[in-house]
Design a protein around this motif. Sequence first.
Motif, PDB file in Angstrom:
ATOM      1  N   GLU A 189       0.698  -1.269  -0.021  1.00 50.09           N
ATOM      2  CA  GLU A 189       0.131   0.099   0.073  1.00 50.09           C
ATOM      3  C   GLU A 189       0.988   1.135  -0.110  1.00 50.09           C
ATOM      4  O   GLU A 189       0.434   2.392  -0.491  1.00 50.09           O
ATOM      5  CB  GLU A 189      -0.966  -0.003   1.129  1.00 50.09           C
ATOM      6  CG  GLU A 189      -1.953  -1.086   1.104  1.00 50.09           C
ATOM      7  CD  GLU A 189      -3.304  -0.569   0.157  1.00 50.09           C
ATOM      8  OE1 GLU A 189      -3.159   0.532  -0.223  1.00 50.09           O
ATOM      9  OE2 GLU A 189      -3.917  -1.290   0.085  1.00 50.09           O
ATOM     10  N   LEU A 190       2.088   1.370   0.647  1.00 44.49           N
ATOM     11  CA  LEU A 190       2.809   2.302   0.875  1.00 44.49           C
ATOM     12  C   LEU A 190       4.183   2.279   0.121  1.00 44.49           C
ATOM     13  O   LEU A 190       4.900   1.532   0.555  1.00 44.49           O
ATOM     14  CB  LEU A 190       3.113   2.617   2.289  1.00 44.49           C
ATOM     15  CG  LEU A 190       1.644   3.160   3.185  1.00 44.49           C
ATOM     16  CD1 LEU A 190       1.989   2.992   4.612  1.00 44.49           C
ATOM     17  CD2 LEU A 190       1.311   4.450   2.666  1.00 44.49           C
ATOM     18  N   GLN A 191       4.196   2.920  -0.944  1.00 48.80           N
ATOM     19  CA  GLN A 191       5.638   3.118  -1.561  1.00 48.80           C
ATOM     20  C   GLN A 191       5.942   4.609  -1.973  1.00 48.80           C
ATOM     21  O   GLN A 191       5.198   5.403  -1.855  1.00 48.80           O
ATOM     22  CB  GLN A 191       5.551   2.379  -2.825  1.00 48.80           C
ATOM     23  CG  GLN A 191       5.534   0.782  -2.790  1.00 48.80           C
ATOM     24  CD  GLN A 191       6.753   0.125  -2.435  1.00 48.80           C
ATOM     25  OE1 GLN A 191       7.820   0.591  -2.478  1.00 48.80           O
ATOM     26  NE2 GLN A 191       6.323  -0.866  -1.548  1.00 48.80           N
ATOM     27  N   GLY A 192       7.141   4.922  -2.100  1.00 54.99           N
ATOM     28  CA  GLY A 192       7.525   6.254  -2.442  1.00 54.99           C
ATOM     29  C   GLY A 192       7.061   7.389  -1.665  1.00 54.99           C
ATOM     30  O   GLY A 192       7.396   7.285  -0.254  1.00 54.99           O
ATOM     31  N   ASP A 193       6.647   8.472  -2.262  1.00 58.70           N
ATOM     32  CA  ASP A 193       6.122   9.529  -1.325  1.00 58.70           C
ATOM     33  C   ASP A 193       5.271   9.331  -0.251  1.00 58.70           C
ATOM     34  O   ASP A 193       5.395   9.766   0.961  1.00 58.70           O
ATOM     35  CB  ASP A 193       5.605  10.452  -2.376  1.00 58.70           C
ATOM     36  CG  ASP A 193       6.725  11.210  -3.184  1.00 58.70           C
ATOM     37  OD1 ASP A 193       7.905  11.123  -2.986  1.00 58.70           O
ATOM     38  OD2 ASP A 193       6.521  11.809  -4.336  1.00 58.70           O
ATOM     39  N   MET A 194       4.375   8.401  -0.487  1.00 56.74           N
ATOM     40  CA  MET A 194       3.327   8.157   0.516  1.00 56.74           C
ATOM     41  C   MET A 194       4.085   7.446   1.766  1.00 56.74           C
ATOM     42  O   MET A 194       3.456   7.947   2.718  1.00 56.74           O
ATOM     43  CB  MET A 194       2.194   7.149   0.079  1.00 56.74           C
ATOM     44  CG  MET A 194       1.327   7.879  -0.858  1.00 56.74           C
ATOM     45  SD  MET A 194      -0.547   7.114  -0.864  1.00 56.74           S
ATOM     46  CE  MET A 194      -0.313   5.486  -1.426  1.00 56.74           C
ATOM     47  N   ARG A 195       4.913   6.623   1.402  1.00 59.22           N
ATOM     48  CA  ARG A 195       5.645   5.904   2.570  1.00 59.22           C
ATOM     49  C   ARG A 195       6.428   7.094   3.355  1.00 59.22           C
ATOM     50  O   ARG A 195       6.430   7.004   4.703  1.00 59.22           O
ATOM     51  CB  ARG A 195       6.503   4.990   1.908  1.00 59.22           C
ATOM     52  CG  ARG A 195       7.562   4.086   3.213  1.00 59.22           C
ATOM     53  CD  ARG A 195       8.069   2.843   2.929  1.00 59.22           C
ATOM     54  NE  ARG A 195       8.835   2.995   1.568  1.00 59.22           N
ATOM     55  CZ  ARG A 195       9.474   1.945   1.136  1.00 59.22           C
ATOM     56  NH1 ARG A 195       9.037   0.655   1.321  1.00 59.22           N
ATOM     57  NH2 ARG A 195      10.247   2.129   0.040  1.00 59.22           N
ATOM     58  N   GLU A 196       7.125   7.908   2.503  1.00 63.40           N
ATOM     59  CA  GLU A 196       7.682   8.774   3.360  1.00 63.40           C
ATOM     60  C   GLU A 196       6.906   9.797   4.197  1.00 63.40           C
ATOM     61  O   GLU A 196       7.411  10.253   5.263  1.00 63.40           O
ATOM     62  CB  GLU A 196       8.783   9.522   2.219  1.00 63.40           C
ATOM     63  CG  GLU A 196       9.736   8.767   1.738  1.00 63.40           C
ATOM     64  CD  GLU A 196      10.879   8.134   2.660  1.00 63.40           C
ATOM     65  OE1 GLU A 196      11.231   8.687   3.516  1.00 63.40           O
ATOM     66  OE2 GLU A 196      10.967   6.991   2.433  1.00 63.40           O
ATOM     67  N   GLU A 197       5.896  10.030   3.667  1.00 61.57           N
ATOM     68  CA  GLU A 197       4.903  10.953   4.411  1.00 61.57           C
ATOM     69  C   GLU A 197       4.341  10.268   5.561  1.00 61.57           C
ATOM     70  O   GLU A 197       4.301  10.901   6.637  1.00 61.57           O
ATOM     71  CB  GLU A 197       3.703  11.434   3.350  1.00 61.57           C
ATOM     72  CG  GLU A 197       2.609  12.080   4.061  1.00 61.57           C
ATOM     73  CD  GLU A 197       1.622  12.694   3.180  1.00 61.57           C
ATOM     74  OE1 GLU A 197       0.582  13.227   3.671  1.00 61.57           O
ATOM     75  OE2 GLU A 197       1.759  12.252   2.088  1.00 61.57           O
ATOM     76  N   VAL A 198       4.092   9.128   5.594  1.00 58.28           N
ATOM     77  CA  VAL A 198       3.760   8.226   6.954  1.00 58.28           C
ATOM     78  C   VAL A 198       4.995   8.314   7.753  1.00 58.28           C
ATOM     79  O   VAL A 198       4.832   8.550   8.975  1.00 58.28           O
ATOM     80  CB  VAL A 198       3.198   6.952   6.568  1.00 58.28           C
ATOM     81  CG1 VAL A 198       3.381   5.984   7.887  1.00 58.28           C
ATOM     82  CG2 VAL A 198       1.986   6.986   5.780  1.00 58.28           C
ATOM     83  N   ILE A 199       6.224   8.087   7.313  1.00 64.04           N
ATOM     84  CA  ILE A 199       7.489   7.934   8.078  1.00 64.04           C
ATOM     85  C   ILE A 199       7.609   9.429   8.838  1.00 64.04           C
ATOM     86  O   ILE A 199       7.750   9.248   9.933  1.00 64.04           O
ATOM     87  CB  ILE A 199       8.693   7.705   7.302  1.00 64.04           C
ATOM     88  CG1 ILE A 199       8.713   6.142   6.987  1.00 64.04           C
ATOM     89  CG2 ILE A 199      10.014   7.810   8.123  1.00 64.04           C
ATOM     90  CD1 ILE A 199       9.433   5.635   6.023  1.00 64.04           C
ATOM     91  N   ARG A 200       7.566  10.601   8.177  1.00 60.06           N
ATOM     92  CA  ARG A 200       7.610  11.824   8.605  1.00 60.06           C
ATOM     93  C   ARG A 200       6.663  11.998   9.845  1.00 60.06           C
ATOM     94  O   ARG A 200       6.988  12.415  10.564  1.00 60.06           O
ATOM     95  CB  ARG A 200       7.686  12.738   7.499  1.00 60.06           C
ATOM     96  CG  ARG A 200       8.664  13.034   6.700  1.00 60.06           C
ATOM     97  CD  ARG A 200       8.593  14.275   5.812  1.00 60.06           C
ATOM     98  NE  ARG A 200       7.427  14.411   4.909  1.00 60.06           N
ATOM     99  CZ  ARG A 200       7.576  13.948   3.891  1.00 60.06           C
ATOM    100  NH1 ARG A 200       8.705  13.297   3.215  1.00 60.06           N
ATOM    101  NH2 ARG A 200       6.462  13.777   3.071  1.00 60.06           N
ATOM    102  N   PHE A 201       5.551  11.716   9.491  1.00 63.12           N
ATOM    103  CA  PHE A 201       4.467  12.100  10.468  1.00 63.12           C
ATOM    104  C   PHE A 201       4.699  11.176  11.806  1.00 63.12           C
ATOM    105  O   PHE A 201       4.548  11.868  12.828  1.00 63.12           O
ATOM    106  CB  PHE A 201       2.931  11.759   9.680  1.00 63.12           C
ATOM    107  CG  PHE A 201       1.968  11.929  10.924  1.00 63.12           C
ATOM    108  CD1 PHE A 201       1.639  13.115  10.992  1.00 63.12           C
ATOM    109  CD2 PHE A 201       1.369  10.915  11.648  1.00 63.12           C
ATOM    110  CE1 PHE A 201       0.417  13.773  12.086  1.00 63.12           C
ATOM    111  CE2 PHE A 201       0.118  11.592  12.607  1.00 63.12           C
ATOM    112  CZ  PHE A 201       0.078  12.984  12.640  1.00 63.12           C
ATOM    113  N   ALA A 251      -2.208   9.433   2.036  1.00 63.81           N
ATOM    114  CA  ALA A 251      -1.254   8.576   2.756  1.00 63.81           C
ATOM    115  C   ALA A 251      -1.912   7.685   3.897  1.00 63.81           C
ATOM    116  O   ALA A 251      -1.551   6.674   4.379  1.00 63.81           O
ATOM    117  CB  ALA A 251      -0.041   9.047   3.152  1.00 63.81           C
ATOM    118  N   GLY A 252      -2.585   8.855   4.773  1.00 66.33           N
ATOM    119  CA  GLY A 252      -3.329   8.283   6.166  1.00 66.33           C
ATOM    120  C   GLY A 252      -4.423   7.241   5.725  1.00 66.33           C
ATOM    121  O   GLY A 252      -4.444   6.252   6.374  1.00 66.33           O
ATOM    122  N   ILE A 253      -5.016   7.391   4.473  1.00 67.63           N
ATOM    123  CA  ILE A 253      -6.005   6.336   4.253  1.00 67.63           C
ATOM    124  C   ILE A 253      -5.391   5.015   3.575  1.00 67.63           C
ATOM    125  O   ILE A 253      -5.918   4.109   4.040  1.00 67.63           O
ATOM    126  CB  ILE A 253      -6.980   7.096   2.918  1.00 67.63           C
ATOM    127  CG1 ILE A 253      -7.899   8.273   3.434  1.00 67.63           C
ATOM    128  CG2 ILE A 253      -7.784   5.922   2.416  1.00 67.63           C
ATOM    129  CD1 ILE A 253      -8.545   9.124   2.419  1.00 67.63           C
TER     130      ILE A 253
END
Length: 269
Positions: A87-99, A233-235
Amino acid sequence: MRQLFLIPLLWVLAAPVWADARAQVLMDVLRIDEVAVILQAEGVEYAETINQDMLGGQGGAGWQLQVDAIYNPQRLTETLRAHLDAELQGDMREEVIRFFATEPGAQVIKLENAARAAIGNEDIEDAARTKFAELEGTNDPRLARITALIDGGDMINRNVTAAMNSNYQFMRGLGDGGAMDMTDGEMLAEVTDQQDAITEDTTGWLYGYLLLAYSPLEDAALDQYIAFAETKAGIALNRALFDGYGAAYAEISYALGRAVALNMVAEEL
């Protein structure tokens, strides 16, 4: 010329290593290993209830070995890792990590895990459910925030679906192990009959748990978390976690039902 060909080759070789490293960072910031240990403890306690109710408390060391294998935390973490990777690759994964590597995300994970460990105590669970019962139907602003989070993630329906599927898989395990004689349709009908009771129980537990978990959290921090949960990313994270836990518990439930059946059949021989 040799260097020109070597540099792209190094990037190709390094890409999977980098991806694996970021996948592990994601697992770390979400503290999945910690969750798995908490859920293992819940599972072991539940298995003891099954031992008392279905095996007459006679499961013994053999039953405990089976339970330990079924609730192996590594199996849970690997299932979750696979769904998170999907579900989480690239920018979306990085957004989750940052949060979740910073506040308030890091605090949210810490509070959720602490509450999940605590609510395993029956008195604490009763108190959490009572707190929700007192607030239900009121205009309490904290309750409204938690409702927004639950509704946004479709958490009640997802939990109910996972619980019903787990019950169905447990019955399948019993049947395949020779301890129950029901058709697939009969199993599905029995599980469907449980839906209203499961929904009511899930609602009380989920609201109680989240009220407990977020009680130390400032409203502004909770609002930030709700806003993140509504992002793409949250969804995706919510979907990955529910699908991952659902798949893991389906597998666990089937294995547990089959283990119960084998013990029951062995006792009869």
